[in-house]
Design a protein around this motif. Structure first.
Motif, PDB file in Angstrom:
ATOM      1  N   LEU A  12      36.617  34.030   6.250  1.00 33.93           N
ATOM      2  CA  LEU A  12      36.074  32.493   6.392  1.00 33.93           C
ATOM      3  C   LEU A  12      37.062  31.417   6.530  1.00 33.93           C
ATOM      4  CD1 LEU A  12      32.955  32.872   4.228  1.00 33.93           C
ATOM      5  CD2 LEU A  12      33.075  32.476   6.537  1.00 33.93           C
ATOM      6  N   PHE A  13      38.144  31.437   5.551  1.00 37.13           N
ATOM      7  CA  PHE A  13      39.156  30.516   5.595  1.00 37.13           C
ATOM      8  C   PHE A  13      39.969  30.588   7.018  1.00 37.13           C
ATOM      9  CE2 PHE A  13      39.262  30.205   0.966  1.00 37.13           C
ATOM     10  CZ  PHE A  13      39.292  28.836   0.966  1.00 37.13           C
ATOM     11  N   TRP A  14      40.320  31.956   7.393  1.00 39.19           N
ATOM     12  CA  TRP A  14      40.882  32.079   8.766  1.00 39.19           C
ATOM     13  C   TRP A  14      40.172  31.287  10.063  1.00 39.19           C
ATOM     14  CZ3 TRP A  14      41.027  33.834  13.928  1.00 39.19           C
ATOM     15  CH2 TRP A  14      42.343  34.199  14.305  1.00 39.19           C
ATOM     16  N   ALA A  15      38.714  31.740   9.914  1.00 41.38           N
ATOM     17  CA  ALA A  15      37.877  31.159  10.914  1.00 41.38           C
ATOM     18  C   ALA A  15      37.913  29.674  11.011  1.00 41.38           C
ATOM     19  CB  ALA A  15      36.557  31.681  10.678  1.00 41.38           C
ATOM     20  N   LEU A  55      49.393  32.806  14.701  1.00 41.38           N
ATOM     21  CA  LEU A  55      50.301  32.834  13.814  1.00 41.38           C
ATOM     22  C   LEU A  55      50.267  31.610  12.875  1.00 41.38           C
ATOM     23  CD1 LEU A  55      53.042  33.909  12.318  1.00 41.38           C
ATOM     24  CD2 LEU A  55      54.317  32.628  13.927  1.00 41.38           C
ATOM     25  N   ARG A  56      50.208  30.399  13.536  1.00 44.14           N
ATOM     26  CA  ARG A  56      49.763  29.274  12.600  1.00 44.14           C
ATOM     27  C   ARG A  56      48.321  29.239  11.721  1.00 44.14           C
ATOM     28  NH1 ARG A  56      51.082  24.500  17.165  1.00 44.14           N
ATOM     29  NH2 ARG A  56      53.447  24.720  17.312  1.00 44.14           N
ATOM     30  N   VAL A  57      47.509  29.791  12.415  1.00 43.30           N
ATOM     31  CA  VAL A  57      46.118  29.863  11.763  1.00 43.30           C
ATOM     32  C   VAL A  57      46.303  30.882  10.615  1.00 43.30           C
ATOM     33  CG1 VAL A  57      43.812  30.645  12.042  1.00 43.30           C
ATOM     34  CG2 VAL A  57      44.643  29.160  13.760  1.00 43.30           C
ATOM     35  N   THR A  58      46.947  31.947  10.906  1.00 41.71           N
ATOM     36  CA  THR A  58      47.442  32.949   9.771  1.00 41.71           C
ATOM     37  C   THR A  58      47.918  32.408   8.501  1.00 41.71           C
ATOM     38  OG1 THR A  58      47.315  34.707  11.315  1.00 41.71           O
ATOM     39  CG2 THR A  58      48.169  35.237   9.197  1.00 41.71           C
ATOM     40  N   ILE A  59      49.123  31.395   8.950  1.00 39.20           N
ATOM     41  CA  ILE A  59      49.904  30.914   7.696  1.00 39.20           C
ATOM     42  C   ILE A  59      49.014  29.829   7.181  1.00 39.20           C
ATOM     43  CG2 ILE A  59      51.746  29.229   7.558  1.00 39.20           C
ATOM     44  CD1 ILE A  59      53.143  30.621   9.939  1.00 39.20           C
ATOM     45  N   VAL A  60      48.330  28.957   7.992  1.00 34.06           N
ATOM     46  CA  VAL A  60      47.424  27.975   7.127  1.00 34.06           C
ATOM     47  C   VAL A  60      46.301  28.656   6.283  1.00 34.06           C
ATOM     48  CG1 VAL A  60      45.842  26.129   7.423  1.00 34.06           C
ATOM     49  CG2 VAL A  60      48.109  26.041   8.749  1.00 34.06           C
ATOM     50  N   ALA A  61      45.676  29.681   6.901  1.00 30.11           N
ATOM     51  CA  ALA A  61      44.593  30.395   6.157  1.00 30.11           C
ATOM     52  C   ALA A  61      45.136  31.124   4.956  1.00 30.11           C
ATOM     53  CB  ALA A  61      43.829  31.103   7.019  1.00 30.11           C
ATOM     54  N   SER A  62      46.278  31.621   4.971  1.00 27.57           N
ATOM     55  CA  SER A  62      46.915  32.294   3.753  1.00 27.57           C
ATOM     56  C   SER A  62      47.312  31.242   2.624  1.00 27.57           C
ATOM     57  CB  SER A  62      48.170  33.089   4.317  1.00 27.57           C
ATOM     58  OG  SER A  62      47.869  34.197   5.156  1.00 27.57           O
ATOM     59  N   VAL A  63      47.752  30.100   3.092  1.00 26.88           N
ATOM     60  CA  VAL A  63      48.203  29.303   2.055  1.00 26.88           C
ATOM     61  C   VAL A  63      46.923  28.948   1.348  1.00 26.88           C
ATOM     62  CG1 VAL A  63      48.999  26.645   1.739  1.00 26.88           C
ATOM     63  CG2 VAL A  63      50.262  28.470   3.311  1.00 26.88           C
ATOM     64  N   LEU A  64      45.873  28.297   2.259  1.00 23.07           N
ATOM     65  CA  LEU A  64      44.441  27.857   1.739  1.00 23.07           C
ATOM     66  C   LEU A  64      44.012  28.952   0.875  1.00 23.07           C
ATOM     67  CD1 LEU A  64      43.270  25.887   4.688  1.00 23.07           C
ATOM     68  CD2 LEU A  64      44.264  24.889   2.419  1.00 23.07           C
ATOM     69  N   PHE A  65      43.844  30.146   1.215  1.00 17.69           N
ATOM     70  CA  PHE A  65      43.259  31.234   0.422  1.00 17.69           C
ATOM     71  C   PHE A  65      44.253  31.461  -0.746  1.00 17.69           C
ATOM     72  CE2 PHE A  65      43.058  35.789  -0.294  1.00 17.69           C
ATOM     73  CZ  PHE A  65      41.421  35.721  -0.575  1.00 17.69           C
ATOM     74  N   GLY A  66      45.325  31.314  -0.880  1.00 22.41           N
ATOM     75  CA  GLY A  66      46.124  31.528  -2.060  1.00 22.41           C
ATOM     76  C   GLY A  66      45.959  30.627  -3.090  1.00 22.41           C
TER      77      GLY A  66
END
Length: 94
Positions: A12-15, A55-66
């Motif tokens: 969900l964060f990634w989407a 790549l950008r989406v994965t980085i942003v989603a990973s930070v927010l998910f963290g």
């Protein structure tokens, strides 16, 4: 929290992060100095790079998910902190 729940929340964060990242660095054909294709909208991006976007989406989603998981573990922000109308007091008086 179960790993399946964490995976679903990450997806969900990634989407949702796609919509945050899509406008970053977009240049139209006019801004890039390219030639328009017949039927092309003036606001259409000149180049679409799916790999860079992913790549950008994965980085942003990973930070927010963290941050989400850290808040879940440490309880920085709780639902009681976000209760602007003091509903707990109303329910306790009934």
């Amino acid at each position: 929290m179960k790993w399946t729940s964490l995976l679903a929340i990450y997806i969900l964060f990634w989407a949702f992060s796609v919509f945050l990242v899509l406008p970053w660095g977009v240049r139209t054909t006019h801004e890039a100095g390219g030639d328009f294709v017949a039927g092309q909208a003036e606001s259409a991006p000149h180049e679409f790079r799916l790999g860079r976007l992913a790549l950008r989406v994965t980085i942003v989603a990973s930070v927010l998910f963290g941050l989400f998981v850290a808040n879940y573990e440490f309880g920085w922000v709780t639902p009681q902190m976000l209760d602007l109308f003091n509903r707990d007091q109303v329910y306790n008086q009934m």
